[in-house]
Design a protein around this motif. Structure first.
Motif, PDB file in Angstrom:
ATOM      1  N   ILE A 158       9.474   6.283   2.271  1.00 52.87           N
ATOM      2  CA  ILE A 158      10.134   6.528   0.992  1.00 52.87           C
ATOM      3  C   ILE A 158      10.280   8.034   0.795  1.00 52.87           C
ATOM      4  O   ILE A 158       9.341   8.796   1.007  1.00 52.87           O
ATOM      5  N   ASP A 161       5.186   7.929   1.819  1.00 53.24           N
ATOM      6  CA  ASP A 161       5.907   8.938   1.033  1.00 53.24           C
ATOM      7  C   ASP A 161       5.921  10.254   1.812  1.00 53.24           C
ATOM      8  O   ASP A 161       4.863  10.797   2.138  1.00 53.24           O
ATOM      9  N   ASP A 185       0.862  -1.179   0.000  1.00 51.22           N
ATOM     10  CA  ASP A 185       0.000   0.000   0.000  1.00 51.22           C
ATOM     11  C   ASP A 185       0.901   1.233   0.000  1.00 51.22           C
ATOM     12  O   ASP A 185       2.022   1.190   0.504  1.00 51.22           O
ATOM     13  N   TYR A 186       0.394   2.331  -0.556  1.00 50.85           N
ATOM     14  CA  TYR A 186       1.190   3.553  -0.655  1.00 50.85           C
ATOM     15  C   TYR A 186       0.418   4.677   0.017  1.00 50.85           C
ATOM     16  O   TYR A 186      -0.734   4.943  -0.341  1.00 50.85           O
ATOM     17  N   ILE A 187       1.054   5.284   1.024  1.00 47.20           N
ATOM     18  CA  ILE A 187       0.420   6.390   1.755  1.00 47.20           C
ATOM     19  C   ILE A 187       1.186   7.663   1.471  1.00 47.20           C
ATOM     20  O   ILE A 187       2.406   7.707   1.642  1.00 47.20           O
ATOM     21  N   ARG A 188       0.468   8.669   0.989  1.00 48.49           N
ATOM     22  CA  ARG A 188       1.111   9.966   0.745  1.00 48.49           C
ATOM     23  C   ARG A 188       0.841  10.830   1.967  1.00 48.49           C
ATOM     24  O   ARG A 188      -0.255  11.382   2.117  1.00 48.49           O
ATOM     25  N   MET A 223      -5.456  11.649   4.549  1.00 43.49           N
ATOM     26  CA  MET A 223      -4.172  11.167   4.030  1.00 43.49           C
ATOM     27  C   MET A 223      -4.445  10.177   2.911  1.00 43.49           C
ATOM     28  O   MET A 223      -5.048   9.136   3.148  1.00 43.49           O
ATOM     29  N   PRO A 224      -4.077  10.531   1.683  1.00 43.85           N
ATOM     30  CA  PRO A 224      -4.370   9.631   0.561  1.00 43.85           C
ATOM     31  C   PRO A 224      -3.643   8.300   0.756  1.00 43.85           C
ATOM     32  O   PRO A 224      -2.457   8.266   1.042  1.00 43.85           O
ATOM     33  N   ARG A 225      -4.427   7.240   0.625  1.00 43.53           N
ATOM     34  CA  ARG A 225      -3.860   5.915   0.817  1.00 43.53           C
ATOM     35  C   ARG A 225      -4.266   5.049  -0.371  1.00 43.53           C
ATOM     36  O   ARG A 225      -5.451   4.884  -0.653  1.00 43.53           O
ATOM     37  N   LEU A 226      -3.288   4.514  -1.084  1.00 39.38           N
ATOM     38  CA  LEU A 226      -3.558   3.735  -2.283  1.00 39.38           C
ATOM     39  C   LEU A 226      -3.335   2.264  -1.966  1.00 39.38           C
ATOM     40  O   LEU A 226      -2.231   1.865  -1.580  1.00 39.38           O
ATOM     41  N   SER A 227      -4.385   1.480  -2.126  1.00 44.40           N
ATOM     42  CA  SER A 227      -4.305   0.062  -1.775  1.00 44.40           C
ATOM     43  C   SER A 227      -3.492  -0.716  -2.807  1.00 44.40           C
ATOM     44  O   SER A 227      -3.563  -0.468  -4.011  1.00 44.40           O
ATOM     45  N   ALA A 228      -2.728  -1.685  -2.303  1.00 43.72           N
ATOM     46  CA  ALA A 228      -1.877  -2.509  -3.169  1.00 43.72           C
ATOM     47  C   ALA A 228      -2.694  -3.280  -4.189  1.00 43.72           C
ATOM     48  O   ALA A 228      -2.223  -3.577  -5.289  1.00 43.72           O
ATOM     49  N   GLU A 261       0.514  13.793   4.470  1.00 41.53           N
ATOM     50  CA  GLU A 261       0.326  15.233   4.265  1.00 41.53           C
ATOM     51  C   GLU A 261       0.783  16.044   5.462  1.00 41.53           C
ATOM     52  O   GLU A 261       0.709  17.267   5.447  1.00 41.53           O
ATOM     53  N   GLU A 291       0.858  12.629  10.339  1.00 37.28           N
ATOM     54  CA  GLU A 291       0.291  11.491   9.593  1.00 37.28           C
ATOM     55  C   GLU A 291       1.327  10.406   9.356  1.00 37.28           C
ATOM     56  O   GLU A 291       1.030   9.211   9.440  1.00 37.28           O
ATOM     57  N   PRO A 319       0.239   0.617  -6.884  1.00 35.05           N
ATOM     58  CA  PRO A 319       1.343   1.340  -6.231  1.00 35.05           C
ATOM     59  C   PRO A 319       2.714   0.798  -6.597  1.00 35.05           C
ATOM     60  O   PRO A 319       3.683   1.542  -6.653  1.00 35.05           O
TER      61      PRO A 319
END
Lengths: 275, 169
Positions: free
Chosen positions: A31, A53, A7-10, B1-6, A12, A16, B27
């Motif tokens: 990252i 990120d 999963d990728y968390i940006r 917080m934008p979270r993009l699921s794998a 802010e 967070e 991602p």
């Protein structure tokens, strides 16, 4: 060679990022520039569940010269530091080492703190941080703390960072007027990993000498203001004390011999500028 | 917080060679694969996939960088230029590309797109490079055909011609 799923968390805000690190701990990786982490993902040497990120956090993008210290945030890229007047004036050892960090194309994205976080034994930035007696500013949802470079690097690609902590900045003491510094590196090709890298900080009273690429982490010794064969002997004793690695690039005796010769040359280069 | 699921694909938007583009990526998708497979821009080549060879070099926000060391989701909102942007119009080469042809600075062409992107940026920043500058800078690229000598010659020649016709860069 493709990264595994994550999963990728940006993030802010730093809060967070802290919250995500508190939730996932060792299963998360921060990252920034990604120049060390992305190849590790592609080679499946790292398999985090979550990437956080931090490159959208404006508060981590500063190079701040305050008093006699230089603080470089986790979002500062190596190319930005190389172009910084504060870095050139307050940390000329770092300015001398940065052109040896990867290639121009990777320095445009890689960060200083990312290099410190991964603690590759041949990386230049951890070596400079150790040689200058700098520190790493860590933070988590629990607390903030500062760890000296000497305590931060604990071994091959391992550090004193706890699983829920992130590096917010590195802090370097500003160069004192009575000191001078030099950096030298030997590798197969400019931009390759160092086989041996040497950093020296000299003053009229003594010598700080540090080497990277030899043992499983950068190592440092402080000598009095030696010269001639006593200096050679001191460097030789240090070379023998190092637990030198062997790999396909160089044998341990070869690395020790580079420490002796480049060590002497690096210290002399620093002294020439002491005037 | 934008979270993009794998597990899912997510919209990624950026400016590519002056035009707004968008497509979907998991991602874990590298920017190289996103450019080639999702956007059909196959000029950017995939070599070592760990940042050593330089074949995938593109311009991200005005500076040369490795597309293989960048996730597509990291590039969201960025301004990107690829080798497809170099030729001023179909059938015509840029001054740098012409110099590569004249000096036989490529053979198989695999590394060429990356080298062109690095040099295109470098010659805009430093119109008066020395051969030594270029040698250090090109250290970030591997070429197994040419032995680099014709690449250096092409770069020096292009620099000279670009100084004479700066508007035609």
């Amino acid at each position: 060679m493709k990264p595994p799923n994550f999963d990728y968390i940006r993030a802010e805000s730093v809060a967070e990022a802290h919250a995500a690190l508190a939730e996932y701990g060792g299963e998360a990786r921060v990252i920034a520039g990604g120049q060390t982490l992305v190849p590790m993902l592609s080679m499946r040497l790292a398999r985090p569940k979550v990437l956080i990120d931090i490159m959208h956090l404006a508060e981590l993008k500063d190079i701040a010269a305050k008093g006699d210290a230089l603080r470089i945030g986790a979002g500062v890229r190596q190319a930005e530091a190389l172009a910084s007047r504060d870095v050139a004036e307050k940390a000329p050892l770092l300015a001398a080492a940065l052109p040896w960090v990867g290639h121009a194309q990777t320095r445009n994205r890689g960060t200083l703190c990312g290099s410190v976080a991964h603690a590759d034994p041949s990386a230049e930035i951890p070596l400079v941080l150790l040689a200058l007696g700098g520190s790493v500013a860590l933070s988590s949802h629990r607390k903030r703390r500062s760890v000296s470079a000497a305590d931060f690097f604990t071994g091959m690609m391992s550090t004193a960072r706890a699983d829920d902590e992130m590096i917010e900045a590195i802090v370097l003491p500003a160069k004192r007027p009575d000191t001078s510094t030099a950096f030298q590196e030997f590798g197969r090709r400019h931009g390759d990993f160092a086989i041996v890298a040497c950093a020296a900080v000299v003053s009229p009273d003594g010598i700080t000498f540090a080497v990277g690429g030899v043992a499983d982490k950068p190592e440092r010794r402080d000598f009095p203001a030696l010269d001639g064969s006593p200096l050679d002997d001191a460097i030789d004793a240090f070379a023998w004390e190092l637990d030198a690695r062997e790999d396909l690039h160089a044998t341990a005796p070869y690395r020790r011999e580079l420490v002796r010769r480049m060590g002497r040359a690096t210290i002399e280069e620093a002294r020439r500028c002491l005037a | 917080m934008p979270r993009l699921s794998a597990e899912r694909r997510h919209r990624v938007r950026f400016t590519l060679n002056g035009s707004a583009v968008e497509a979907e990526a998991e991602p874990r998708m590298l920017l190289t694969d996103f450019l080639r497979h999702e956007l059909g821009m196959t000029g950017t080549h995939v070599g070592c996939e760990h940042g050593v060879c330089g074949a995938c070099t593109i311009e991200i926000n005005g500076v040369p960088a490795r597309a293989c060391l960048t996730l597509a989701v990291q590039a969201d909102g960025a301004t990107i230029r690829t080798v497809e942007a170099l030729a001023p119009e179909p059938g015509r080469l840029s001054i740098l590309q012409e110099a590569f042809r004249r000096h036989h600075a490529l053979q198989c062409g695999f590394c060429t797109a990356g080298i062109l992107m690095s040099l295109d940026n470098y010659l805009r920043q430093r119109p008066n490079p020395t051969e030594e500058n270029l040698r250090v800078f090109l250290g970030g690229h591997l070429c197994r055909c040419t032995g680099y000598v014709p690449i250096l010659a092409a770069a020096m020649d292009a620099a000279k011609r670009l100084r004479e016709v700066p508007a035609n860069a």
